[in-house]
Design a protein around this motif. Structure first.
Motif, short mmCIF file in Angstrom:
data_model
loop_
_atom_site.label_atom_id
_atom_site.label_comp_id
_atom_site.label_asym_id
_atom_site.label_seq_id
_atom_site.Cartn_x
_atom_site.Cartn_y
_atom_site.Cartn_z
N ALA A 195 0.84 -1.21 0.00
CA ALA A 195 0.00 0.00 0.00
C ALA A 195 0.87 1.25 0.00
CB ALA A 195 -0.91 -0.01 1.23
N HIS A 196 1.92 1.25 0.80
CA HIS A 196 2.81 2.41 0.87
C HIS A 196 3.48 2.66 -0.48
CE1 HIS A 196 5.51 5.35 2.52
NE2 HIS A 196 6.59 4.62 2.29
N SER A 197 3.91 1.57 -1.15
CA SER A 197 4.57 1.72 -2.46
C SER A 197 3.60 2.27 -3.50
CB SER A 197 5.12 0.38 -2.95
OG SER A 197 6.11 -0.08 -2.07
N VAL A 198 2.40 1.69 -3.55
CA VAL A 198 1.42 2.15 -4.55
C VAL A 198 1.00 3.59 -4.24
CG1 VAL A 198 -0.87 1.76 -5.54
CG2 VAL A 198 0.60 -0.18 -5.02
N ASN A 199 0.84 3.88 -2.96
CA ASN A 199 0.43 5.22 -2.54
C ASN A 199 1.46 6.27 -2.96
OD1 ASN A 199 -1.27 7.04 -0.98
ND2 ASN A 199 0.40 7.11 0.50
N THR A 200 2.72 5.93 -2.88
CA THR A 200 3.77 6.92 -3.12
C THR A 200 4.25 6.93 -4.57
OG1 THR A 200 4.50 6.45 -0.87
CG2 THR A 200 5.96 7.79 -2.21
N TRP A 201 4.39 5.74 -5.18
CA TRP A 201 5.01 5.68 -6.50
C TRP A 201 4.10 5.07 -7.58
CZ3 TRP A 201 7.71 4.08 -2.02
CH2 TRP A 201 8.75 4.93 -1.63
N GLY A 202 2.87 4.76 -7.22
CA GLY A 202 2.00 4.08 -8.16
C GLY A 202 0.95 5.00 -8.77
N LYS A 203 0.04 4.40 -9.58
CA LYS A 203 -1.03 5.18 -10.20
C LYS A 203 -2.36 4.50 -9.89
CE LYS A 203 -2.23 7.44 -14.52
NZ LYS A 203 -2.04 7.44 -15.96
N PRO A 204 -2.79 4.55 -8.63
CA PRO A 204 -4.05 3.88 -8.28
C PRO A 204 -5.24 4.62 -8.90
CG PRO A 204 -3.18 5.10 -6.40
CD PRO A 204 -2.16 5.22 -7.48
N THR A 205 -6.31 3.86 -9.18
CA THR A 205 -7.55 4.51 -9.64
C THR A 205 -8.17 5.23 -8.44
OG1 THR A 205 -8.87 2.60 -9.01
CG2 THR A 205 -7.99 2.62 -11.26
N ASP A 206 -9.22 6.04 -8.71
CA ASP A 206 -9.85 6.78 -7.62
C ASP A 206 -10.39 5.84 -6.55
OD1 ASP A 206 -9.16 8.94 -9.03
OD2 ASP A 206 -11.21 9.67 -9.44
N GLU A 207 -10.97 4.70 -7.00
CA GLU A 207 -11.52 3.74 -6.01
C GLU A 207 -10.39 3.10 -5.20
OE1 GLU A 207 -12.38 3.27 -9.52
OE2 GLU A 207 -13.75 4.89 -8.99
N MET A 264 7.79 4.24 9.73
CA MET A 264 6.94 3.75 8.64
C MET A 264 7.77 3.56 7.36
SD MET A 264 3.33 5.22 7.44
CE MET A 264 2.67 4.94 5.83
N ALA A 265 8.60 4.54 7.06
CA ALA A 265 9.37 4.47 5.81
C ALA A 265 10.41 3.36 5.86
CB ALA A 265 10.05 5.81 5.55
N ILE A 266 11.03 3.18 7.00
CA ILE A 266 12.16 2.24 7.02
C ILE A 266 11.71 0.80 7.03
CG2 ILE A 266 12.59 2.06 9.52
CD1 ILE A 266 15.64 2.67 8.05
N ILE A 267 10.53 0.55 7.57
CA ILE A 267 10.04 -0.83 7.54
C ILE A 267 9.92 -1.28 6.08
CG2 ILE A 267 8.00 -2.28 7.94
CD1 ILE A 267 7.68 -0.89 10.64
N VAL A 268 9.48 -0.37 5.23
CA VAL A 268 9.38 -0.70 3.80
C VAL A 268 10.76 -0.70 3.17
CG1 VAL A 268 8.42 0.00 1.59
CG2 VAL A 268 7.10 0.32 3.68
N ALA A 269 11.51 0.40 3.41
CA ALA A 269 12.80 0.55 2.73
C ALA A 269 13.76 -0.57 3.11
CB ALA A 269 13.41 1.90 3.08
N ALA A 270 13.69 -1.01 4.36
CA ALA A 270 14.70 -1.95 4.84
C ALA A 270 14.51 -3.35 4.30
CB ALA A 270 14.71 -1.98 6.37
#
Ligand code: FES
Length: 771
Positions: A195-207, A264-270
């Motif tokens: 979710a964090h990756s899509v939220n920051t670097w992705g192109k989710p639809t409005d839904e 939050m960021a490091i749990i993903v990044a690490a």
């Protein structure tokens, strides 16, 4: 060419790019979320690397940067190119999604990744200790234990998805252990990370935005709860505990908001990037079966194979920066405030830096130059943890399951601009053939690789002499081939290789046909040399096995010039010959001036006369012929370039003659370095202040600046270590420099803005400030 090598000159003229509008049709069509870029980002930007290295993408609203040198330059200057937008949502949140996030109290703030100076370096320094190689060494055992447990669980099954079975969970466990975070909720963390990756670097639809906002909000709250739990253990171990303690000790440097956002960021990044990179590594190696086989037979190849996988199929595809002032990149004007997508995956295959860049080659001796970990003061702090894990995965799997095969499958990837790795990697094998069924000790034996980047000296491919011939008096011609009969990597005019024989490592320009599968070199017997060329002359014979590094190209031909003058002195003809062949193939305007003692001592005369009639002027000293360099330079056309390889006096004269010409007119390569060995009894110790990292280092009288930088954990490229190649250049901000290289021109030395760290020092021990 025999002897050391040095080159000088601008590798590529950006004129072609300048002449083009950065808003071209291809630029308009570029879509970072679709088709070609998602399938293969480096291939999708091949056109850009070749024609338009910096362009504006209207669909993305970003300027895309695709060439290696430009990306590196952007990373280096973190003031002009601020990291402030690195974690910005690339697809803006809908009002509904924002409402959802607000409901969770989501307040993601700056972290190590996206903060500006001077705050960033202050925090980085305060929190760096855990990442130093010496402090990571003890973790190897835990990584290996976790890896073995996973392999034990599937080794008799014959088929597994490596991601689900090992490559997701081991990096996550290692990350949580490193951070000191409890391992209770591993399953839920996967959803949060995606979710964090899509939220920051992705192109989710409005839904999708609303659903993702809920996941991100829950992740935010989850991170907050972990912090509360950890605060109750003041003596807890791990990097986040250290961060929490620093928060109490120095709240100005490490404030509360930083701790929550960083958690939050490091749990993903690490872990996410290591999982993706490891999945990409297995897919790549099993696709390139010969490389897999070579590693199975020789595990010492593993560290460099990991670097090559990070280069060729690394998990970090692109990063972001924002220009703080109007500037230019690669000759293209960029307005203040411009957002940049710097595509490391593209830079990692740029032929200007990596010979035969789109070929996967575990013997590539500069693979470690890849940009996957970023570069400069924001370089990935966890790079050595990732390397360690990937090496152990590979070492355990090649030893225990050498007969592993990729299963039939369609690979899928999470759609986003910046991270890449297959969602699943299905593999198969016949458990009956598991080597440990016959020899149980195979399950436990292993290599140990020290934490950190691999050393270049450990990387070399096996080759064999195919043919030896006399090219001229004192010059042997050698054709060499891969010891296993494979094609050697492609190369470009001006490239060289390093031949390793009995402790001698000597560089030679490639002078055969660039489209062949073998290499041709010419070796001049150097009576006063260090013995390398003499030994080759003594033992060279068909079938002789040697080792080889390269090819590398530090004397690259700019193919955009209006005309060319090629000048060779003696054995300097070798790169010049390759350049002449290339220019002829391109149909360009060129002349060759070839100087030597006598025709008998000049290699390749017959070939030059046959292949380049009407282009060649020969100056044999014993015939009284001398090249009039002044007249040759005076005859240079506007926009013409000179490429010269020969003795120092010839290069010096050309430097004088071209002093008033535009920068980039003269490109040269030396035979050998000046004397650069340190004599501690005559040297001064000096201090160096590093602006980017805020460190001050002492450089002792018996230590080079390069070694002092490497010892302090700063990654810096180096090749020749004798002032010849230019790879160890650093930017000088203050201080007087005693230049001892043969790379910089006189004008560049006088400007005092650059120095070669392997040999040059401060004048009289004065303090030096570097960028
Ligand atoms: Fe080659 Fe310094 S000039 S490493």
């Amino acid at each position: 060419m025999a002897g050391g090598k040095s080159s000088k000159g601008r590798p590529d003229n950006p004129a072609a790019a300048e002449a083009q509008c950065p808003f071209s049709k291809k630029a308009a069509e570029f879509d970072a979320f679709a088709g070609p870029y998602q399938a293969d980002p480096a291939e999708a930007l091949r056109w850009s690397r070749e024609q338009l290295p910096v362009f504006y993408s209207p669909k993305l609203g970003y300027w895309v940067v695709s060439r290696y040198d430009d990306i590196k330059a952007v990373f280096r200057d973190n003031i002009l190119f601020s990291p402030r937008n690195a974690l910005e949502k690339i697809t803006p949140a809908t009002p509904e999604a924002m409402e959802v996030l607000k409901g969770y109290g989501y307040a993601m703030n700056r972290t190590m990744v996206n903060e500006d100076e001077p705050v960033h370096m202050e925090r980085r320094r305060a929190l760096m200790d855990h990442f130093l190689p010496d402090n990571l060494e003890a973790r190897q055992e835990m990584v290996r234990r976790l890896t073995r447990e996973k392999i034990d669980a599937f080794i008799d099954s014959g088929r597994v998805d490596l991601v689900d079975a090992m490559l997701y969970e081991v990096p996550l466990n290692v990350a949580l252990h490193f951070l000191g975070v409890p391992e209770d909720d591993i399953a839920v963390l996967k959803n949060f990370s995606v979710a964090h990756s899509v939220n920051t670097w992705g192109k989710p639809t409005d839904e999708q935005q609303v659903a993702i906002a809920h996941d991100v909000g829950q992740f935010w709250n989850y991170a907050g709860k972990i912090i509360e739990k950890m605060r109750k253990e003041p003596d807890g171990t791990g990097w986040m505990h250290e961060t929490i303690r620093k928060n109490a000790e120095m709240p100005d440097v490490v404030p509360d908001s930083y701790v929550h956002s960083m958690m939050m960021a490091i749990i993903v990044a690490a872990h996410e990037t290591t999982s993706l990179a490891s999945a990409g590594m297995f897919k790549t190696l099993l696709t390139h079966r010969q490389a897999w086989q070579d590693i199975c037979e020789d595990p010492s190849l593993i560290p460099n194979a990991v670097e090559e996988c990070l280069r060729y199929s690394g998990s970090i595809v692109a990063w972001r920066r924002q220009a703080t002032a109007a500037t230019s990149i690669g000759g293209v004007e960029i307005p203040e405030g411009a957002k940049l997508l710097i595509v490391q995956a593209s830079g990692n295959q740029d032929e200007r830096h990596f010979e035969d860049g789109d070929k996967f080659d575990i013997y590539r001796d500069n693979a470690v130059d890849h940009l996957t970990f970023g570069y400069g003061s924001h370089q990935c702090m966890g790079k050595n943890i990732a390397r360690m894990e990937m090496r152990i995965f590979l070492e355990e799997m090649t030893r225990r399951l050498p007969h592993l095969q990729l299963a039939e499958q369609e690979f899928t990837y999470l759609s986003n601009t910046s991270f890449r790795g297959p969602d699943h990697v299905w593999v198969e094998w016949d458990p009956v053939k598991n080597p440990e069924r016959a020899t149980s000790s195979i399950a436990n034996g292993n290599h140990h690789f020290p934490v950190g980047a691999p050393a270049r000296r450990d990387i070399a491919r096996k080759i064999r002499v195919k043919n030896v011939r006399r090219e001229a008096d004192g010059i042997l011609g050698l054709t060499i081939e891969d010891a296993k009969g494979r094609s050697l990597p492609g190369w470009s005019a001006g490239a060289h290789i390093e031949v390793c024989l009995e402790g001698f490592d000597r560089k030679y320009s490639l002078c055969g046909r660039a489209d062949g599968t073998d290499y041709d070199i010419a070796v001049l017997l150097e009576e006063d040399g260090r013995g390398g060329s003499r030994r080759i002359h003594e033992v060279a014979a068909e079938g002789l096995e040697l080792r080889l590094r390269g090819p590398s190209n530090l004397f690259r031909l700019d193919e955009q010039a209006s005309s060319y003058v090629l000048i060779a002195g003696g054995i300097g003809i070798t790169p010049i010959l390759a350049m002449a062949d290339r220019l002829k193939a391109l149909g360009r305007d060129y002349t060759i001036h070839y100087c030597g003692r006598s025709r008998g001592s000049m290699a390749f005369l017959d070939r030059l006369q046959a292949d380049h009639p009407g282009r060649l002027a020969i100056y044999a000293g014993d015939e009284g012929a001398r090249a009039d360099l002044a007249a040759i330079v005076a005859g240079l056309h506007d926009g013409g370039q000179i490429y010269a390889c020969g003795p120092q006096r010839m290069i010096s004269q050309l430097e004088d003659l071209t002093a008033s010409h535009p920068a980039g007119t003269l490109h040269f390569e030396h035979f050998s370095a000046q004397e650069t060995a340190l004599d501690p009894s005559k040297e001064n110790a000096f201090q160096v202040e590093l602006k980017d990292s805020g460190l001050t280092l002492d450089v002792a009288a018996d230590v080079t600046l390069l070694d002092a930088l490497l010892a302090s954990g700063i990654d810096i490229a180096c090749d020749c270590r004798e002032g010849l190649c230019g790879s160890c250049e650093v930017e000088v901000l203050e201080g007087e420099i005693d230049h001892r290289d043969v790379v910089l021109t006189r004008t560049e030395r006088a400007e005092n803005r650059r120095m070669m760290s392997c040999c040059s020092r401060s004048v009289k021990g004065g303090k030096v400030k570097l960028a």
